[in-house]
Design an enzyme around this catalytic site. Structure first.
Site, mmCIF file in Angstrom:
data_model
loop_
_atom_site.group_PDB
_atom_site.id
_atom_site.type_symbol
_atom_site.label_atom_id
_atom_site.label_comp_id
_atom_site.label_asym_id
_atom_site.label_seq_id
_atom_site.Cartn_x
_atom_site.Cartn_y
_atom_site.Cartn_z
ATOM 1 N N TRP A 359 0.836 -1.216 0.000
ATOM 2 C CA TRP A 359 0.000 0.000 0.000
ATOM 3 C C TRP A 359 0.863 1.255 0.000
ATOM 4 O O TRP A 359 0.366 2.349 -0.242
ATOM 5 C CB TRP A 359 -1.000 -0.007 1.165
ATOM 6 C CG TRP A 359 -0.401 0.159 2.545
ATOM 7 C CD1 TRP A 359 0.367 -0.741 3.211
ATOM 8 C CD2 TRP A 359 -0.526 1.286 3.427
ATOM 9 N NE1 TRP A 359 0.731 -0.258 4.448
ATOM 10 C CE2 TRP A 359 0.191 0.990 4.611
ATOM 11 C CE3 TRP A 359 -1.173 2.511 3.341
ATOM 12 C CZ2 TRP A 359 0.285 1.872 5.691
ATOM 13 C CZ3 TRP A 359 -1.078 3.392 4.441
ATOM 14 C CH2 TRP A 359 -0.365 3.072 5.588
ATOM 15 N N ASP A 360 2.151 1.100 0.245
ATOM 16 C CA ASP A 360 3.086 2.218 0.155
ATOM 17 C C ASP A 360 2.930 2.966 -1.164
ATOM 18 O O ASP A 360 3.061 4.194 -1.224
ATOM 19 C CB ASP A 360 4.532 1.711 0.210
ATOM 20 C CG ASP A 360 4.834 0.854 1.414
ATOM 21 O OD1 ASP A 360 3.908 0.232 1.956
ATOM 22 O OD2 ASP A 360 6.020 0.769 1.793
ATOM 23 N N GLU A 490 1.484 -1.414 13.091
ATOM 24 C CA GLU A 490 1.528 -2.883 13.192
ATOM 25 C C GLU A 490 1.943 -3.358 14.580
ATOM 26 O O GLU A 490 2.072 -4.562 14.796
ATOM 27 C CB GLU A 490 2.465 -3.443 12.118
ATOM 28 C CG GLU A 490 1.895 -3.256 10.710
ATOM 29 C CD GLU A 490 2.889 -3.613 9.612
ATOM 30 O OE1 GLU A 490 4.103 -3.395 9.840
ATOM 31 O OE2 GLU A 490 2.463 -4.081 8.545
ATOM 32 N N LYS A 602 4.059 2.316 16.028
ATOM 33 C CA LYS A 602 5.160 2.124 15.076
ATOM 34 C C LYS A 602 5.180 3.237 14.036
ATOM 35 O O LYS A 602 6.229 3.729 13.660
ATOM 36 C CB LYS A 602 4.971 0.776 14.387
ATOM 37 C CG LYS A 602 6.099 0.337 13.496
ATOM 38 C CD LYS A 602 5.742 -1.014 12.845
ATOM 39 C CE LYS A 602 6.779 -1.465 11.849
ATOM 40 N NZ LYS A 602 6.286 -2.599 11.039
ATOM 41 N N GLN A 603 4.019 3.595 13.551
ATOM 42 C CA GLN A 603 3.925 4.657 12.550
ATOM 43 C C GLN A 603 2.543 5.274 12.651
ATOM 44 O O GLN A 603 1.641 4.686 13.233
ATOM 45 C CB GLN A 603 4.167 4.111 11.151
ATOM 46 C CG GLN A 603 3.048 3.243 10.605
ATOM 47 C CD GLN A 603 3.354 2.693 9.219
ATOM 48 O OE1 GLN A 603 3.966 1.655 9.075
ATOM 49 N NE2 GLN A 603 2.920 3.403 8.201
#
Lengths: 768, 768
Positions: A359-360, A490, A602-603
């Site tokens: 999906w990046d 994640e 994480k992000q």
């Protein structure tokens, strides 16, 4: 943490002094690519030290049988592996029977590597004393041609410093290669033939299972003190390789050099039986042009890329080097000319993560390609997903969905899911929303609605159907909930009501409904084709609407924020700042359960939603959520700092924005995550671009208008960037004092700067 | 679904007629074991059809390198594999140069197998026409001696039916074996020596990595028409095996038979260098006794086991066969004589799941062994965990716990965690509570408190420390929560506040606190030793108490039930009865995410807590929870039906209790889960015993008194069981009319029957 052996430079990546411990990291950092193929910066001559050999051909992969500890129903049978291809760069160098090997030389002096990003070539030079005490100077230059994208060229020169000697060059092709990343040590390649004719050598091989036929080829010429000489090579051939041996006695102070041309032809582009012929054509063109002329063409081709894509930064060479490194590698990886290709997470610099498409691409890469290239490139990326729609529907069916619901894979090469970790494969379903968002984003930016009736609407319908079926009606909440998901963060698995996922689901359904109406109103032929094919009914649409209208969003009254997921507030909410630094990075220090029950992110997750849908929230809301979530964010994903940099800039927190910018732009150069030897983080490099253009530049598109809120970090004197907006190039030059806009185009353009309307005319500069 | 080829019989498992499709299932069902070793019911002669060869030595395992798709921090490096050991049962049978192989015979008649559970032997008989048209009758009997637990014995007889012929027996030892269950096809065994002397053969081999030294041995004698004859065997030896060849010409109607003795000696019981000597001693004893005498001893030894362990059921032969099958296999697997051994989930009948010790031992097996054997056996099982305490503390440390917190492994051979699936390994932590519960249960049943000061308290402290650290204080709830766990219902992963786990955690802490007080009061020497060793302080205990006193339990006002976990009511609550039967079993039909977000329950979870802590809830509460959860329960774990059977019986739902009973007792015989070929579900067999004694018999221990609430399914005329309670044997005979209690002991015993106090005297029968 920082490698810091990379010299700061505006246009080049430079390493000085040989350190065997840096070899694998440098092999990644100095990688070459031209969109069609790429390779790690492995040495041409033999090297017996630690190295990670890798040369990759775009779109050529191997379906490696899935390896798991415990099989779960629904796992795919294979994982598409990025595939190390036959080595064509190799040139053994022998001086008086002693082989050059930097790992065994008596001494190495003046070692220097340079990746010249402006011109697209890699050079290496050093002098070395061999075990036989002969001292030589070596100069190598290599590039992968943008003009002839099946071709690479090497100029390898040896000068004798302290003695006469016989110098032998042994250029070879080696198909006896293996993958670093392999589940079962399968044989990945089958060698079909090895041949040579007229000084050209060819290795035809095909991949096992996928049957990609390739031809690896080479041709070389030798020069004495710069003058071409005729040396008839000795030819050696084994089951896996072919080598030409050129030897000549050379005097002290003299040089012998070799130009080697090589590369790959693939049956994706040629008839399977004509690969040798196609290879010969490439070699003939290369030989006709010669190394210098090819290099000149290379410089021109890169100049053309930089013409639109370059970002300049004055007064901060590390920041300048960082952004160009990112832009350079993105362009090495993907140029948008082939609709079958995509932007792999490691590009051509490593094998980790496999697959080519995450999906990046939609969340991070499309904005970069949309603004720095012709808009057809972004359309090509969207078309890629349209072509995978049937596979996405099959993928959803495997998981129990019906009626044309589509779930795009977490990672893929050909549209089929490859990933095999239930909490990701089955649950990180927000990826589906990013694909819908990219369609919206493309239309918003380009104004080209035509993609939607032609292709996009079918994708949007498949995605909306998925969300409709994936939501569960909770009688307890009297709302639709989405259970058992993993968000972009994640470090949470199998959670209920991830806010970002729920929001994307609601938005995806509403956007699909909008587009259906628009297509119905304006493209009746397409509308009938699509409704006929998808069999959507008013009743179905009303079911969708019911889900979207009644979606549940976890919310905290106390903190006045949306909660990342149900139960987030039950965690022990200790901020990262208060976490003992010995515990970080937590993904290396903590067991997985501890990470999961921690509050650490994480992000961007909730904030990723605020990034996508900024317009739908006030700045105060953004600030509140940023202040709530960022303190728990460990940024252990390469995709994290860029979004935070953009949002920090929007919130006028320029110091924080700058810190995040450095972290994203120099992630690999400074090796923040201790893993650069495995390859580069290609897709997150697009985030670096965004953090300047969207972050510092504050660029958005609102109502078909480019808007800017230019800001500048105090560390910089000035910066500039260009964007291609609807076939006109807008350049913004931002200094501490002012911003100057410049238009390369044919018609006046209205933009908005800090809320003020500004009109710029072609060729004119406007200072704001 | 039902295999139904197994003939109903009160005392035997019988198969009639040869069906190659049944071979692997029968190899499991007819398995033999004697606690020290065991083997699948593989044929002695060659068999070229589908077979799963397996012979296992208790406690001999191999640490197989972990295999995962995606590594998670904290995973163990290896998984302890149950290890197929050298084959000693093999006897090739050749008739006029034609080898007997049931897969290639022209015809097979009167094939019959019997596993005689009363006497502990396996027999097989058939007549077959070989490819050379010679018809033979074969009769085989085999057992693994309980008396000499390193020994097995085979009597293999061939009668010529239609012709004279030369019959050849070729008994052999084969160490060239492999495992069905292997991660990387490692070599598991290293063969050290193969030798023979005086008709005895020995293969010494050792396991790789773990270095268990074993000797596999054999000796054979041949009989002509029942009379011993001297035939000097030819000896053949290869790198992996040794065979003796005995040939004799035999007339039509005559028989030739061979007695083969074989087995294993292991350096767990002998000096590593004296294994051949030890093997010789076993063989010499066997030869001296002879097959018949050994068989008589076998019958006596099994009679002794049945004397206490038997359960009779009148009027329902399938139910009778089922319960004896379960009791028989439990006794084949574990006899409680060796503190290093435990009760593997497949016993000696297969390799699946690896390891030897799961929480099944504490939750299901200990009650069975406690009541059917001397109470020292249960104490031995508890001691096993005490000996693993240090490893449990190390295991917890790997996951970030401190200060002597202990987390017992999900599965182990030597105390180290072997499992590698994060949602189980790291999160199915309720296992720790079952270990504390078993200590409580042992004391409750036996009245032997001495285990607690001697060993148990240290275990309880380690476990309480774990729970204390594992709980998180939720400021949002102002309670302690337990985040990210998997309950006994493995169809939920990484949930918050699993009620069962939270309840066990609270109880474990409170029980540890109670025991600390009791040991302090009554065992001051132990108290000082333990406090010195564990360094517990009053302050620490008050922290524990705070967690226990403020534990959060998810609860639904609406349904007036505790919720299995946070968010359970958000699910789509469609009962199993309303689920299309084509969707079941869901673990074969659905992808994992779909299972996780469904309401379906694999095995008792909340109800498991009601089972353990029945006293702490009213019958109305039990009924409410049973009615709420059972309808969502798919019973796809072998451990599920027994608990439900017990609770259904308590709730006077005898039809349901009976259905669950059949399902648990005939799980393998009727192959409910389509997997009996992989081996039997040994540990759940103890649940079958519980469902009669605790379910129908209603047996409990309350205040040091045995209590009963006898009930009987309408399908049965009567049933009886015995329990050893504090060194006296109580027999209960329950009929539709009455219950008769009988005491084999030395002193009067007060029991409670349906709430009435009853005193039974030794030798006396009391009818209630």
């Amino acid at each position: 943490m920082n490698l810091d052996y990379i010299k700061p430079d505006n246009w080049s990546i430079i390493e000085e002094g040989f350190d065997a411990d840096h070899v694998k990291a440098s092999e990644s950092l100095f990688s070459l690519g031209n969109g069609a193929m790429g390779q790690r910066a492995n040495f041409e001559e033999s090297y017996s030290g630690a190295t990670f050999q890798g040369s990759y051909i775009a779109g050529v992969y191997y379906p490696d049988k899935t390896r798991v500890g415990w099989w779960k129903n629904g796992y795919p049978e294979y994982f598409a592996k990025v595939l190390n291809a036959p080595n064509w760069i190799g040139v053994n160098v022998i001086v008086n029977k002693e082989e050059l090997d930097l790992n065994t030389c008596k001494s190495i002096k003046n070692f220097r590597r340079e990746l010249n990003m402006k011109e697209g070539w890699l050079s290496r030079s050093f002098s070395a004393i061999l075990q036989n005490n002969i001292e030589i100077e070596v100069n190598v230059k290599r590039f992968l041609s943008l003009e002839l994208d099946e071709l690479g060229a090497i100029d390898y020169s040896v000068t004798l410093l302290n003695s006469d000697a016989e110098i032998t060059f042994q250029p070879y092709l080696d198909a006896g290669i293996t993958n670093e990343d392999t589940n079962w040590d399968d044989k990945f390649w089958d060698i079909k033939s090895i041949s040579e004719k007229g000084g050209q050598a060819f290795v035809e091989s095909k991949t096992m299972k996928t049957n990609f036929h390739t031809c690896t080829f080479m041709q070389s010429h030798v020069f004495h003190n710069g003058k071409a000489i005729e040396v008839s090579p000795k030819v050696d051939q084994s089951e896996t390789d072919i080598a030409f041996t050129y030897s000549k006695s050379v005097g002290k102070g003299e040089s012998l050099s070799i130009n080697k041309f090589g590369g790959y032809t693939v049956d994706r582009n040629h008839n399977q039986n004509e690969l040798v012929k196609a290879s010969k054509t490439v070699l003939d063109k290369a030989v006709t042009a010669g190394f210098s002329q090819l290099l000149e063409a290379q410089k021109k081709a890169w100049a053309k890329i930089w013409e639109t894509a370059d970002i300049t930064i004055d007064g901060d060479v590390k920041a300048q080097q960082g952004i160009r490194f990112n832009i350079f590698h993105l362009n090495q990886t993907y140029l948008g000319t082939d609709a079958q290709l995509n932007i792999g997470p490691k590009g051509f610099t490593g094998e980790k993560y496999g697959g080519s498409t995450y999906w990046d691409t939609e969340a991070y890469c499309i904005p970069f390609y949309m603004a720095t290239k012709d808009q057809s490139v972004a359309r090509t990326l969207l078309t890629y997903r349209y072509k995978h729609l049937e596979k996405a529907i099959e993928n959803a069916e495997k998981l129990g969905f019906k009626n044309g619901a589509a779930l795009y894979p977490m990672v893929t090469m050909n549209g089929e899911e490859c990933h095999n970790e239930w909490e990701i494969t089955f649950e990180e379903i927000h990826r589906n929303g990013a694909i819908a968002f990219a369609i919206f984003n493309y239309y918003r930016y380009t104004g080209d609605f035509s993609y939607i009736p032609e292709m996009g609407l079918e994708v949007l319908i498949g995605i909306a159907r998925f969300w409709h079926q994936r939501a569960t009606f909770s009688t307890d909440k009297d709302k639709y909930v989405i259970l058992g998901v993993t968000g972009p963060n994640e470090y949470e698995n199998n959670v209920n009501n991830n806010w970002y996922t729920n929001y994307l689901a609601q938005w995806s359904i509403n956007y699909a409904l909008d587009c259906i109406d628009k297509v119905k109103d304006g493209y009746s032929e397409d509308y009938h084709r699509i409704t006929g094919k998808t069999k959507i009914t008013h009743e179905e649409l009303s079911h969708w609407r019911k889900v979207a209208d009644n979606m549940f969003f976890p919310y905290s009254e106390k903190h006045d924020v949306y909660l990342q997921q149900d139960g987030f507030l039950d965690k022990e909410l200790i901020t990262v700042a208060d976490l003992d630094s010995s515990q970080r990075p937590i993904n290396q220090k903590w067991s997985w359960d501890r990470i999961l029950r921690s509050p650490y992110i994480k992000q961007a997750d909730t904030l990723q939603g605020f990034y996508f849908f900024e317009d739908q929230f006030t700045t105060e809301e953004l600030e509140r959520h940023f202040d709530f979530y960022e303190p728990f964010t460990v940024h252990e994903s390469s995709l994290s700092p860029c979004v935070h940099s953009i949002q920090a800039a929007k919130l006028d927190r320029m110091d924080q924005a700058y810190t995040f910018y450095l972290r994203t732009s120099r992630l690999d150069l400074d090796d923040y995550n201790h893993e650069v030897h495995e390859g580069l983080h290609i897709t997150s490099m697009a985030g670096t671009w965004m953090s300047i253009v969207e972050g510092f530049g504050g660029m958005r598109v609102k109502n078909d208008t480019l808007t800017f809120e230019p800001k500048i970090p105090k560390e910089w004197e000035a910066y500039s960037f260009k964007v291609n907006f609807r076939d006109q190039i807008i350049k913004a030059e931002v200094s501490q004092k002012e911003t100057i806009f410049h238009l390369e185009g044919t018609q006046d353009l209205k933009i908005s700067v800090k809320g003020e309307n500004v009109t710029i005319s072609p060729g004119q500069k406007v200072t704001v």
